[in-house]
Design a protein around this motif. Structure first.
Motif, mmCIF file in Angstrom:
data_model
loop_
_atom_site.group_PDB
_atom_site.id
_atom_site.type_symbol
_atom_site.label_atom_id
_atom_site.label_comp_id
_atom_site.label_asym_id
_atom_site.label_seq_id
_atom_site.Cartn_x
_atom_site.Cartn_y
_atom_site.Cartn_z
ATOM 1 N N VAL A 51 0.850 -1.188 0.000
ATOM 2 C CA VAL A 51 0.000 0.000 0.000
ATOM 3 C C VAL A 51 0.887 1.239 0.000
ATOM 4 O O VAL A 51 1.742 1.395 0.872
ATOM 5 N N GLU A 52 0.690 2.086 -0.988
ATOM 6 C CA GLU A 52 1.399 3.352 -1.057
ATOM 7 C C GLU A 52 0.449 4.475 -0.640
ATOM 8 O O GLU A 52 -0.734 4.459 -0.995
ATOM 9 N N ALA A 53 0.965 5.429 0.106
ATOM 10 C CA ALA A 53 0.138 6.524 0.604
ATOM 11 C C ALA A 53 0.282 7.772 -0.262
ATOM 12 O O ALA A 53 1.364 8.087 -0.747
ATOM 13 N N GLU A 54 -0.843 8.453 -0.449
ATOM 14 C CA GLU A 54 -0.854 9.770 -1.078
ATOM 15 C C GLU A 54 -1.485 10.735 -0.080
ATOM 16 O O GLU A 54 -2.677 10.644 0.210
ATOM 17 N N TYR A 55 -0.682 11.659 0.448
ATOM 18 C CA TYR A 55 -1.165 12.607 1.443
ATOM 19 C C TYR A 55 -1.495 13.939 0.770
ATOM 20 O O TYR A 55 -0.635 14.555 0.140
ATOM 21 N N VAL A 56 -2.750 14.365 0.909
ATOM 22 C CA VAL A 56 -3.175 15.641 0.318
ATOM 23 C C VAL A 56 -4.042 16.387 1.330
ATOM 24 O O VAL A 56 -4.595 15.790 2.263
ATOM 25 N N ASP A 57 -4.169 17.695 1.154
ATOM 26 C CA ASP A 57 -5.049 18.473 2.014
ATOM 27 C C ASP A 57 -6.500 18.090 1.766
ATOM 28 O O ASP A 57 -6.862 17.596 0.687
ATOM 29 N N TRP A 58 -7.337 18.345 2.771
ATOM 30 C CA TRP A 58 -8.736 17.912 2.732
ATOM 31 C C TRP A 58 -9.503 18.413 1.515
ATOM 32 O O TRP A 58 -10.177 17.620 0.834
ATOM 33 N N PRO A 59 -9.434 19.692 1.138
ATOM 34 C CA PRO A 59 -10.164 20.116 -0.063
ATOM 35 C C PRO A 59 -9.702 19.390 -1.317
ATOM 36 O O PRO A 59 -10.515 19.063 -2.193
ATOM 37 N N VAL A 60 -8.406 19.136 -1.427
ATOM 38 C CA VAL A 60 -7.874 18.398 -2.581
ATOM 39 C C VAL A 60 -8.391 16.963 -2.560
ATOM 40 O O VAL A 60 -8.751 16.393 -3.600
ATOM 41 N N PHE A 61 -8.426 16.392 -1.371
ATOM 42 C CA PHE A 61 -8.942 15.033 -1.212
ATOM 43 C C PHE A 61 -10.373 14.927 -1.736
ATOM 44 O O PHE A 61 -10.707 14.027 -2.518
ATOM 45 N N LEU A 62 -11.222 15.858 -1.308
ATOM 46 C CA LEU A 62 -12.621 15.828 -1.749
ATOM 47 C C LEU A 62 -12.728 15.966 -3.264
ATOM 48 O O LEU A 62 -13.504 15.257 -3.911
ATOM 49 N N ASP A 63 -11.959 16.866 -3.819
ATOM 50 C CA ASP A 63 -11.996 17.064 -5.259
ATOM 51 C C ASP A 63 -11.580 15.796 -6.004
ATOM 52 O O ASP A 63 -12.234 15.385 -6.970
ATOM 53 N N ARG A 64 -10.524 15.146 -5.527
ATOM 54 C CA ARG A 64 -10.057 13.936 -6.200
ATOM 55 C C ARG A 64 -11.047 12.785 -6.044
ATOM 56 O O ARG A 64 -11.316 12.042 -6.994
ATOM 57 N N VAL A 65 -11.585 12.639 -4.848
ATOM 58 C CA VAL A 65 -12.532 11.551 -4.612
ATOM 59 C C VAL A 65 -13.752 11.687 -5.526
ATOM 60 O O VAL A 65 -14.187 10.719 -6.156
ATOM 61 N N TYR A 66 -14.299 12.901 -5.603
ATOM 62 C CA TYR A 66 -15.517 13.080 -6.395
ATOM 63 C C TYR A 66 -15.266 13.094 -7.898
ATOM 64 O O TYR A 66 -16.202 13.061 -8.685
ATOM 65 N N ASN A 67 -13.999 13.115 -8.268
ATOM 66 C CA ASN A 67 -13.647 12.946 -9.676
ATOM 67 C C ASN A 67 -13.108 11.544 -9.937
ATOM 68 O O ASN A 67 -12.536 11.282 -10.995
ATOM 69 N N HIS A 68 -13.291 10.643 -8.970
ATOM 70 C CA HIS A 68 -12.844 9.248 -9.067
ATOM 71 C C HIS A 68 -11.347 9.138 -9.353
ATOM 72 O O HIS A 68 -10.888 8.213 -10.016
ATOM 73 N N ASP A 69 -10.601 10.096 -8.814
ATOM 74 C CA ASP A 69 -9.156 10.082 -8.976
ATOM 75 C C ASP A 69 -8.517 9.498 -7.710
ATOM 76 O O ASP A 69 -7.800 10.170 -6.971
ATOM 77 N N TYR A 70 -8.817 8.238 -7.439
ATOM 78 C CA TYR A 70 -8.292 7.547 -6.268
ATOM 79 C C TYR A 70 -8.483 6.049 -6.471
ATOM 80 O O TYR A 70 -9.218 5.624 -7.364
ATOM 81 N N GLU A 71 -7.825 5.247 -5.630
ATOM 82 C CA GLU A 71 -8.046 3.797 -5.638
ATOM 83 C C GLU A 71 -8.815 3.366 -4.392
ATOM 84 O O GLU A 71 -9.835 2.697 -4.470
ATOM 85 N N MET A 72 -8.306 3.744 -3.228
ATOM 86 C CA MET A 72 -9.065 3.513 -1.994
ATOM 87 C C MET A 72 -8.813 4.681 -1.055
ATOM 88 O O MET A 72 -7.787 5.352 -1.125
#
Length: 570
Positions: free
Chosen positions: A440-461
């Motif tokens: 498992v590799e970690a990607e650490y981002v700030d919360w607003p960036v996290f939300l933007d990526r999640v809702y654009n399906h730019d993530y794995e888990m």
């Protein structure tokens, strides 16, 4: 909460830094633990309150203070303080939540339960303009308008033609929301809805100023100057990543009952920083989870401790648009790899309850606790699959991938960058390596960036938390409707959709229980869409001079409308 999005895997910050998002009424005059008084209340009355009325607490940087485009609990808490919707959620004499008239003095419901007529009181926006039924019509329709892309739009689907409009099949003028005159709002439902009254206090039904939203455009809710209040407080300062300041709204219709002059939210993400600020009196209220600090604060006579179950859940979720997580057996392997009892102790210091279902234990259908009747689906899944690694290998083979788990690398998206976030991710890395043999590799981002990526399906888990918007399991189950995607996994299931739609419109609680239970089984046991981790409990300390906080079990976090300060310097 919903809500509804909290932190991802570092949701411990909700306990450690932020005032806990939801819980039963937690009076600042008593100490409670698991709902029991553990210290006697201090004497005092609001007749001799302090001259200086202010309170300071912590928060995570909100996404935006916009009732349509924001969806995190932090913006929800601010919106609750600065906006007066049709109703407010308060706590009754029996300790349960009650929906009380607010912007609407009262309302009528037709005999068939379809037509709701709201009669507005005389009240104003902070700039002196009257709040009208047209503001409510505009706000609700702005949320339904597909161009807005409001995450919570699906909550309005009980309204006539709301779903059809949100999907682009009908026009906004066909939606069953109409201002009959400046003070009368009529809402027509498509079908009866057992919980519609519980939506009246939600941000999705807040009034909005058409003239200002059109003037501000994308800036709406991005700065203090691009927000407007009609509630108890107004947002006067927002220094990003530093603090938000709310001041009493003198134009509020019920201003005489608002004692606090100022609420300051310090943007703090590091738990140790928050604990030290509480310890030396820099903040007045703080969620606390770490055992050493819990014991330290419990020894102090000037602090009040509250810990109670919440209608809230922490979970991981998977992007099914990726090849690996498109397979149900792979998802089941990841779900079963976690020892929830151990995880609760290691990551959350025992504050909470292991989650093997999606509906928290405090939630009811009618007058019955759902979890008292319906078994948690993941317990059966766990009993039937003793080796998660076998499921993973099976899933890899079904996908035509190399069945060697050591060849699998998954990226975990984390909504934070501090030490606490890293502690969480490092634990999951170790567990998934040990149990499944993957990397498992970690990607650490700030919360607003996290939300933007999640809702654009730019993530794995990734991981988040969900907090109930209202007192009904539908608040959690509708998140997974195909048209909702409040939890953006890319999953869709026609049978699930049909079950939930029937449960939405049924007024028979026994039928609703059966429908929800079948849907939960599909969600977790059959399709393994999300990985519930724990049901939350509140764990909060506050100074004993902070009085009369209201803490509904559902809806936003702490309600400060009636709070006051008494004896700060004694």
């Amino acid at each position: 909460m919903k809500r509804k999005l909290a932190l991802l895997l570092a949701l411990v910050l909700l306990l450690s830094v932020f005032t806990v998002a939801c819980g039963k009424e937690e009076s600042t005059d008593v100490k409670k633990e698991d709902g029991k008084v553990v210290d006697e209340p201090k004497e005092g009355s609001d007749e001799d309150i302090d001259d200086e009325q202010y309170v300071t607490l912590t928060i995570i940087e909100p996404q935006a203070i916009d009732p349509s485009t924001s969806n995190d609990i932090y913006s929800g808490d601010i919106l609750n303080e600065i906006t007066e919707g049709l109703a407010r959620l308060e706590t009754g004499e029996d300790g349960g939540d009650v929906v009380v008239p607010a912007g609407a003095e009262d309302w009528d419901v037709s005999d068939d339960g379809l037509v709701w007529t709201f009669h507005l009181r005389d009240y104003e926006w902070e700039d002196g303009e009257p709040v009208t039924a047209h503001d409510f019509e505009y706000g609700i329709k702005r949320n339904i308008n597909p161009e807005t892309a409001a995450v919570f739009a699906y909550l309005l689907y009980p309204i006539e033609n709301a779903e059809a409009c949100n999907s682009g099949e009908k026009d906004l003028d066909e939606v069953g929301v109409k201002a009959l005159d400046d003070k009368t709002l009529e809402i027509t439902l498509e079908k009866p809805c057992a919980y519609f009254d519980k939506l009246l206090s939600h941000r999705i039904m807040y009034p909005q100023r058409k003239d200002l939203v059109e003037q501000w455009g994308d800036r709406t809710g991005s700065e203090a100057e691009y927000t407007i209040s009609c509630g108890p407080f107004k947002l006067t300062e927002w220094t990003h990543k530093s603090e938000l300041v709310l001041e009493k709204n003198e134009n509020y219709w019920d201003a005489d009952n608002v004692k606090l002059e100022k609420i300051t939210y310090k943007v703090i993400e590091d738990p140790s920083t928050a604990y030290n600020m509480l310890s030396n009196g820099q903040i007045d209220i703080c969620g606390v989870s770490k055992p050493e600090w819990l014991e330290k604060f419990k020894q102090r006579d000037d602090l009040v401790y509250v810990s109670e179950p919440q209608p809230s859940i922490v979970y991981q979720f998977f992007n099914q648009k990726t090849k690996l997580f498109s397979n149900a057996n792979v998802r089941k392997a990841f779900i079963l790899a976690l020892d929830r009892e151990e995880l609760l102790d290691v990551l959350y210091y025992g504050i909470g309850e292991p989650a093997y279902g999606w509906i928290p234990p405090v939630m009811k259908v009618g007058d019955k606790l759902y979890r008292d009747i319906v078994d948690e689906p993941l317990k059966k899944l766990k009993e039937e699959n003793l080796d998660p690694k076998e499921l993973l290998i099976k899933g890899l083979e079904e996908l035509g991938m190399d069945p060697d788990p050591s060849k699998v690398t998954v990226k975990m998206l984390e909504g934070g960058t501090d030490a606490e976030n890293r502690r969480f991710v490092e634990y999951y890395q170790q567990i998934y390596k040990k149990v499944l043999g993957i990397n498992v590799e970690a990607e650490y981002v700030d919360w607003p960036v996290f939300l933007d990526r999640v809702y654009n399906h730019d993530y794995e888990m990734a991981g988040m938390g969900a907090t109930a918007d209202y007192d009904d399991p539908m608040t959690f189950m509708t998140d997974f409707l195909t048209e909702a995607q409040n939890i953006p996994t890319g999953w869709s299931n026609e049978e699930y959709d049909e079950l939930i739609r029937k449960a939405q419109t049924s007024l028979d609680n026994e039928e609703r229980l059966d429908l929800i239970a079948k849907a939960e089984e599909i969600l977790l046991y059959e399709d393994a869409v999300v990985s519930p981790i724990l049901y939350r409990k509140s764990s909060r300390f506050q100074y004993d001079y902070v009085k009369n906080i209201i803490k509904p079990l559902y809806g936003p976090g702490i309600e400060f409308k009636y709070a006051y300060i008494q004896g700060r310097n004694k």
